[in-house]
Design an enzyme around this catalytic site. Structure first.
Site, PDB file in Angstrom:
ATOM      1  N   ASP A 104      52.571 -21.860  -5.886  1.00 43.21           N
ATOM      2  CA  ASP A 104      53.062 -22.370  -7.172  1.00 43.21           C
ATOM      3  C   ASP A 104      52.956 -23.896  -7.155  1.00 43.21           C
ATOM      4  O   ASP A 104      52.130 -24.434  -6.428  1.00 43.21           O
ATOM      5  CB  ASP A 104      54.499 -21.862  -7.417  1.00 43.21           C
ATOM      6  CG  ASP A 104      54.804 -21.722  -8.903  1.00 43.21           C
ATOM      7  OD1 ASP A 104      54.664 -22.716  -9.626  1.00 43.21           O
ATOM      8  OD2 ASP A 104      55.182 -20.626  -9.346  1.00 43.21           O
ATOM      9  N   HIS A 138      49.694 -25.013  -7.939  1.00 42.63           N
ATOM     10  CA  HIS A 138      49.610 -25.319  -9.367  1.00 42.63           C
ATOM     11  C   HIS A 138      49.720 -26.811  -9.652  1.00 42.63           C
ATOM     12  O   HIS A 138      49.910 -27.219 -10.785  1.00 42.63           O
ATOM     13  CB  HIS A 138      50.687 -24.543 -10.138  1.00 42.63           C
ATOM     14  CG  HIS A 138      50.542 -23.045 -10.025  1.00 42.63           C
ATOM     15  ND1 HIS A 138      51.387 -22.159 -10.646  1.00 42.63           N
ATOM     16  CD2 HIS A 138      49.641 -22.285  -9.361  1.00 42.63           C
ATOM     17  CE1 HIS A 138      51.014 -20.917 -10.355  1.00 42.63           C
ATOM     18  NE2 HIS A 138      49.966 -20.967  -9.572  1.00 42.63           N
TER      19      HIS A 138
END
Ligand SMILES: *[C@@H]1O[C@H](CO)[C@@H](O)[C@H](O)[C@H]1NC(C)=O
Ligand SMILES: *[C@@H]1O[C@H](CO)[C@@H](O)[C@H](O)[C@H]1NC(C)=O
Ligand SMILES: *[C@@H]1O[C@H](CO)[C@@H](O)[C@H](O)[C@H]1NC(C)=O
Ligand SMILES: *[C@@H]1O[C@H](CO)[C@@H](O)[C@H](O)[C@H]1NC(C)=O
Ligand SMILES: *[C@@H]1O[C@H](CO)[C@@H](O)[C@H](O)[C@H]1NC(C)=O
Ligand SMILES: *[C@@H]1O[C@H](CO)[C@@H](O)[C@H](O)[C@H]1NC(C)=O
Length: 399
Positions: free
Chosen positions: A219, A242
């Protein structure tokens, strides 16, 4: 004895005595002495708690030593306030218990501490692989999060250096209501497809710095929530993951402004986003995000290198679909170079109710790294954005 001489003698005596007092305050607390065993099997929760409780009552600088070895540990709270400065020297590896039912919330909680240093070259292993299949957050909007590895709440004046983190069950590090924390030379890693394994999440905190570190997770490498001021991210390598993300902002009532973020000399490799700001549609609160500088950043095959998304609405679950009320101003992108993989290099989608102002793009050189010929002419999308572009900006900006 003359008056002068006795003053000197008394001064000398008190100097020696204060020296003695300081010496006695230097304590070293080895978890082994409190019953810990680094055999990878013994549950060391009680031993760590006992070492912490003992050290916490001592004035001055107190060191808790975790020697080489693998220390299995259940959920543990390291709670202050403590009398002195707490130093945790982690040489070994801490292993999180894999019994999910044992956790109320997080794995390791540091709370109400002023003056904390964690270092030593050791490792925090969240042993997340067996827990990841139980992550419900894709399916359930207000899911119960799996345990985070390290949580700092109400912590001030802390340094975390030369420590690594792997395979957290959820976020690796979460900072909440804290001030003046520096992370230096840390490594965080989890598989690129592990759910919600953010590297560092910061919320409601001030003067936080992350420097000289390597973060690759499933993430965000670093995510920044509401109520943060004066954050610096310097010389951090991010990927997979991310990227660096502010937000999502505006979802809940009562959120506070995000003011002052510097991201400098970073390298993002193979991430889905590079530098992202996201705010919710139909936001419950009106706040501002302002004074951000993104400078000297290298993108290496990043899908969306520069993105502001004020229409954030995962799972299409935004009642009413009203525009975001988060006002984004003074955002500078300077000297951003490298390659990107989507069809759009800059995606600046701002709110019709609160257009972005003072967005600056200066000296940007991004090359498409994909194979799609169409992308050679696909460059940027700007909606409700005011600002300027300076110097060489490639592809052509839309502001
Ligand atoms: C921040 O914390 C460090 C210890 O980690 C301390 O040395 C420094 O003085 C603190 N700075 C401020 C401004 O409080
Ligand atoms: C943090 O450290 C600084 C510098 O030593 C000190 O002035 C400040 O009071 C400390 N913060 C807290 C909350 O005690
Ligand atoms: C911002 O934080 C840094 C440390 O991360 C500190 O050196 C600096 O003094 C802070 N600035 C303000 C205005 O508090
Ligand atoms: C960025 O990091 C990647 C991955 O470590 C590395 O291969 C690349 O050389 C770095 N780029 C620059 C310009 O430092
Ligand atoms: C732009 O950023 C890169 C990567 O950090 C750096 O090597 C270079 O010196 C910077 N260029 C300028 C003109 O500051
Ligand atoms: C790129 O060029 C192709 C062919 O000229 C065209 O069909 C396409 O619409 C263009 N794409 C964009 C985003 O402008």
């Amino acid at each position: 004895m003359s008056v002068e001489l006795s003053i000197i003698v008394i001064g000398l005596l008190s100097f020696i005595l204060s020296g003695v007092r300081v010496d006695m305050a230097i304590g070293v607390y080895n978890v082994i002495d409190y019953g810990a065993a680094g055999d990878g099997k013994t549950d060391n929760t009680k031993a760590f708690e006992a070492a912490w409780s003992a050290a916490c009552t001592v004035e001055g600088r107190t060191t808790i030593v975790i020697p080489e070895g693998a220390y299995l540990l259940g959920p543990t709270i390291f709670k202050g306030p403590c009398k002195g400065i707490m130093v945790m020297e982690v040489k070994g590896q801490l292993l999180a218990s894999t019994h999910l039912e044992a956790y109320k919330e997080n794995w390791l909680d540091f709370q109400y501490i002023n003056g904390l240093a964690i270092s030593g070259g050791g490792r925090f292993n969240g042993q997340g692989a067996s827990a990841w299949p139980y992550n419900q957050c894709k399916k359930i909007l207000n899911c119960k999060p799996l345990p985070k590895t390290l949580v700092f709440s109400f912590v001030t004046n802390a340094t975390i250096s030369s420590i690594s983190f792997i395979d957290s069950k959820f976020f690796h590090i979460h900072i909440f209501q804290s001030r003046n924390i520096t992370f230096d030379s840390i490594r965080i890693s989890a598989p690129g497809d592990s759910p919600n394994t953010d590297g560092i999440h910061i919320a409601d905190s001030t003067n936080i710095q992350v420097a000289n570190s390597v973060i690759g997770t499933g993430d965000d490498c670093i995510s920044i929530g509401s109520g943060c001021t004066n954050l610096t991210i310097f010389n951090v390598l991010c990927g997979p993951g991310h990227g660096f993300s502010v937000g999502s902002l505006g979802k809940n009532a009562g959120e506070k402004d995000v003011i002052g973020l510097k991201v400098m000399k970073c390298n993002l490799t193979g991430t889905t986003n590079g530098l992202r700001i996201k705010t919710w549609q139909s936001s419950a609160s009106r706040l501002k995000a302002t004074d951000f500088l993104f400078e000297h950043v290298i993108m290496n095959n990043v899908y969306n290198p520069i993105i502001i998304d004020q229409n954030y609405c995962p799972n299409a679950n935004c009642p009413g679909k009203d525009p975001s009320l988060v006002k984004i101003t003074d955002i500078k992108y300077r000297n951003i170079t490298g390659t990107f993989a989507s069809l759009v290099a800059y995606k600046l989608l701002c709110s019709v109710a609160a257009p972005c102002e003072g967005v600056e793009l200066s000296d940007i050189s991004l090359e498409y790294s994909g194979k799609d010929n169409q992308a050679k002419n696909a460059t940027s999308i700007c909606v409700n954005v005011y600002g300027s572009s300076n110097g060489n900006v490639k592809p052509d900006p839309c502001i």
